[in-house]
Design a protein around this motif. Structure first.
Motif, short mmCIF file in Angstrom:
data_model
loop_
_atom_site.label_atom_id
_atom_site.label_comp_id
_atom_site.label_asym_id
_atom_site.label_seq_id
_atom_site.Cartn_x
_atom_site.Cartn_y
_atom_site.Cartn_z
N GLU A 159 -12.24 9.90 24.26
CA GLU A 159 -12.37 11.20 24.85
C GLU A 159 -11.14 12.15 24.17
O GLU A 159 -10.16 11.57 23.58
CB GLU A 159 -11.70 11.21 26.43
CG GLU A 159 -13.03 10.55 27.14
CD GLU A 159 -14.17 11.33 27.67
OE1 GLU A 159 -14.19 12.41 26.89
OE2 GLU A 159 -15.10 11.18 28.16
N ALA A 160 -11.57 13.31 24.12
CA ALA A 160 -10.64 14.43 23.51
C ALA A 160 -9.19 14.53 24.60
O ALA A 160 -9.20 14.26 25.52
CB ALA A 160 -11.25 15.87 23.36
N GLU A 161 -8.29 14.82 24.03
CA GLU A 161 -7.05 14.72 24.49
C GLU A 161 -6.87 15.74 25.48
O GLU A 161 -6.08 15.58 26.16
CB GLU A 161 -5.84 15.02 23.35
CG GLU A 161 -5.66 13.71 22.52
CD GLU A 161 -4.04 13.59 22.02
OE1 GLU A 161 -3.36 14.49 22.24
OE2 GLU A 161 -3.99 12.59 20.95
N ALA A 162 -7.72 16.93 25.34
CA ALA A 162 -7.62 17.90 26.41
C ALA A 162 -8.06 17.50 27.83
O ALA A 162 -7.61 17.84 28.93
CB ALA A 162 -8.72 18.87 25.88
N VAL A 163 -8.56 16.29 27.84
CA VAL A 163 -9.13 15.89 28.99
C VAL A 163 -7.92 15.42 29.87
O VAL A 163 -7.57 15.40 30.99
CB VAL A 163 -9.87 14.45 28.81
CG1 VAL A 163 -10.31 13.86 30.16
CG2 VAL A 163 -11.21 14.92 28.42
N VAL A 164 -6.76 14.74 28.83
CA VAL A 164 -5.51 14.41 29.41
C VAL A 164 -4.61 15.66 29.60
O VAL A 164 -4.06 16.05 30.81
CB VAL A 164 -4.87 13.38 28.51
CG1 VAL A 164 -3.39 13.13 29.05
CG2 VAL A 164 -5.67 12.17 28.56
N THR A 165 -4.39 16.38 28.65
CA THR A 165 -3.48 17.58 28.67
C THR A 165 -3.77 18.73 29.42
O THR A 165 -3.20 19.63 30.07
CB THR A 165 -3.30 18.21 27.36
OG1 THR A 165 -4.57 18.72 26.67
CG2 THR A 165 -2.83 17.22 26.26
N GLU A 166 -5.04 18.83 29.78
CA GLU A 166 -5.74 19.90 30.69
C GLU A 166 -6.01 19.28 32.18
O GLU A 166 -6.28 20.07 33.02
CB GLU A 166 -6.93 20.66 30.20
CG GLU A 166 -6.86 21.28 29.08
CD GLU A 166 -8.09 21.77 28.50
OE1 GLU A 166 -9.20 21.53 29.22
OE2 GLU A 166 -8.15 22.37 27.27
N GLY A 167 -5.45 18.16 32.26
CA GLY A 167 -5.80 17.42 33.72
C GLY A 167 -7.28 17.76 34.22
O GLY A 167 -7.40 17.91 35.48
N GLN A 168 -8.42 17.44 33.31
CA GLN A 168 -9.54 17.59 33.76
C GLN A 168 -10.30 16.85 34.89
O GLN A 168 -10.83 17.23 35.65
CB GLN A 168 -10.79 17.56 32.49
CG GLN A 168 -10.23 18.59 31.48
CD GLN A 168 -11.06 18.59 30.28
OE1 GLN A 168 -12.20 17.68 29.99
NE2 GLN A 168 -10.85 19.49 29.21
N GLY A 169 -9.68 15.67 34.81
CA GLY A 169 -10.07 14.68 35.92
C GLY A 169 -11.53 13.97 35.89
O GLY A 169 -11.69 13.08 36.86
#
Length: 610
Positions: A159-169
């Motif tokens: 997964e793209a790191e944005a899933v983590v850094t944006e807290g997409q959930g």
């Protein structure tokens, strides 16, 4: 062909399974096939093959269209507008073919009770038709846009790191499953919109027809239909766009380039080399959206590709228009003549009404029929054509993902799975991706699909009986009468032909568009055969598609196996001023290309002359 006996059609439980198709029932949901649990009820009812929409066997996934229709059509009759004498229309699949069974209301007390609800509910729609239709157009366009906006993405390695850094959930597995569910829900909902006003349109027209039959004994169905014809229907817009492009090609002097005997890509590339060519290509691009989202078939099958998917079909018609213009011919529809005849007929019959009250009722019913008439055809463009073009494209995106992960061999193999199986396959894929193990699907679906492919080809080699079960005592559903052309006379005609011995010299059907002509037969069973149609021939087909409109400028008349006075073949024939007999039941089986026939659109008969 199955023979009828004792005034009945074959029992649905006696239809032979084609060789090699044993166990075909598992291709479809359990509720969509005949079953021993419901045998007593199912065997006592009348079922007819829905060849107006589903002339071919159903791929497992494509049956979702039938399911959507099953609920949407029936709920508006039964639960929403409360049609007085008609409940829903049931469905079953036999050897891959769809059969329908109307569910009438026969108790006079219940009919009157339902009529009270119908007058109030339908009356509201009739009184506010124009504003409700505008609202329908807005929400339908928005719904198509929401389908186009659904993103279908394959599962990434990480997964793209944005899933983590944006807290997409949520992760990609959920998004893929959500995209599939939203796509399916979108399809089911568009069919809710489809029938929101359609049954009322047919009911209004049928009420006008019944008034005319009572007020003018002996008046024909197509004479009544002529009183509401001559409308500039939206469904003719794609063909109108082709005519505009043909006229522009003549004006820009690029006709020779468009008529080149070479590939379409080469023609378009050559056009881009000149200023006039680029101007024409710009007009083509402008016409494509939304008007080339136009299925070459009914739009109910995934293989009914649209003009925007394959430009070869509209370009054949375009070239014929260009050639006709170059020869000094006229490519316009005879709208003025049709409207003139419409007004003449209407005036003559209005003058026959002597009673002031009846004259008022005639005017009101005619006005209502003309008001609702455009919707009866126009809704097709938005649902069966524009929406379904996008829908099939979306489903192919899921197919590509399953190909990538080894579940299926080619994109279109996805349509050999039904909608529940596709969801299960996607979940299988998502679960394996989540865990980092192998999915089961690649080990079972490729072989199963090959088995189903053989079953499907077996279906195609075994044409279905026109009807099954016990003929009905009465037929009251306006949709059955107006669209499918299913009447008591139709059923009696089918039984007669089924049991007749020897050669048939005459076919009977619905008199759909007036006029009498003679000419040679051209049998067309599939869209790709349309290029074979020669000027002056009589088109004989199971059913026509709206995208066939360009061919009507070349033929002398139309004969179809199925349909009523408001089916597409009937409507387009009237708008082009061509005789038509629809609902013959057996035209494509009993007639042959090259035979000479006489089509009597006034009496609804087809005589075989040679």
């Amino acid at each position: 062909m199955n023979r009828s006996s004792r005034g009945k059609f074959p029992s649905p439980f006696e239809v032979a399974v084609p060789l090699g198709c044993e166990g075909w029932q598992r291709l479809y949901p359990y509720y969509h096939v005949f079953s021993e649990e419901r045998r007593t009820s199912e065997e006592s009812r009348f079922w007819f093959a829905d060849r107006i929409h589903h002339a071919e066997p159903l791929y497992p996934f494509d049956a979702i269209i039938c399911e959507a229709i099953w609920v949407a059509l029936s709920q508006y009759n039964t639960r929403v507008f409360v049609m007085p004498s008609a409940l829903g229309i049931d469905q079953r699949i036999v050897n891959g073919y769809l059969y329908l069974s109307p569910n009438p209301v026969t108790d006079p007390a219940l009919i009157e009770q339902r009529a009270e609800h119908f007058r109030r509910r339908a009356g509201y729609y009739f009184e506010h038709w124009d504003e409700l239709y505008e609202q329908w157009l807005r929400k339908t366009r928005a719904h198509i846009e929401s389908l186009e906006a659904i993103e279908i993405r394959d599962l990434p390695e990480l997964e793209a790191e944005a899933v983590v850094t944006e807290g997409q959930g949520v992760a990609s597995g959920y998004h893929l499953l959500e995209a599939y569910n939203r796509t399916i829900e979108n399809l089911l909902k568009i069919w809710q919109y489809h029938f929101e006003m359609l049954n009322l349109g047919y009911a209004a027209y049928l009420t006008f027809l019944e008034f005319c039959k009572q007020a003018f004994p002996g008046i024909s169905d197509q004479t009544v239909a002529q009183m509401v014809s001559g409308t500039d229907l939206l469904l003719f817009r794609p063909d109108d766009e082709l005519r505009k492009l043909a006229r522009l090609a003549i004006a820009l002097d690029i006709g020779p380039v468009l008529k080149q005997a070479t590939s379409l890509s080469k023609i378009l590339a050559d056009l881009e080399e000149t200023e006039n060519g680029r101007q024409w290509c710009s007009a083509l691009d402008e016409a494509k959206q939304p008007w080339f989202n136009f299925s070459t078939g009914t739009g109910f099958y995934h293989h009914d590709r649209s003009w925007i998917d394959d430009l070869s079909f509209p370009f054949v018609a375009l070239r014929s228009y260009i050639e006709k213009l170059e020869q000094g011919g006229n490519i316009e529809r005879p709208l003025d003549a049709i409207r003139g005849e419409r007004d003449r007929i209407t005036t003559e019959y209005a003058q026959l009404v002597k009673n002031d009250e009846d004259r008022k009722v005639f005017a009101e019913l005619l006005n209502l029929a003309r008001t609702v008439y455009p919707y009866v055809e126009n809704h097709n463009f938005f649902v069966e054509h524009w929406h379904h073009t996008v829908f099939w494209q979306k489903m192919r995106e899921f197919g590509k993902i399953l190909v990538h992960h080894g579940f299926i061999a080619s994109t279109d193999d996805i349509f050999f799975l039904n909608r529940y199986e596709i969801q299960a396959a996607l979940y299988d894929l998502i679960a394996a991706w989540s865990v980092g193990t192998d999915a089961r699907g690649p080990r079972i679906w490729p072989d199963e699909i090959e088995h189903r492919r053989r079953i499907y080809h077996g279906f195609r080699r075994s044409p279905p009986p026109p009807a099954l079960g016990t003929p009905p005592e009465s037929i009251t559903d306006p949709l059955l009468i107006m669209l499918w052309g299913i009447t008591q006379e139709t059923v009696i005609n089918w039984l007669g032909i089924e049991s007749a011995e020897g050669e048939q010299r005459e076919l009977k059907g619905c008199a759909a568009s007036p006029g009498i002509v003679e000419g040679p037969v051209r049998i067309i069973n599939r869209t790709e055969q349309l290029n074979e149609v020669q000027p002056g021939e009589i088109l004989v087909c199971p059913v026509t598609s709206p995208s066939w409109a360009p061919v009507f400028s070349r033929i002398k008349a139309t004969v179809s196996d199925v349909g009523g006075v408001m089916c597409h073949a009937a409507i387009v024939s009237r708008e082009y001023g061509l005789p038509a007999v629809v609902g013959t039941g057996f035209g494509t089986r009993l007639l042959k290309t090259g035979q000479r026939i006489r089509v009597n659109g006034d009496s609804g008969t087809v005589q075989i002359l040679s």
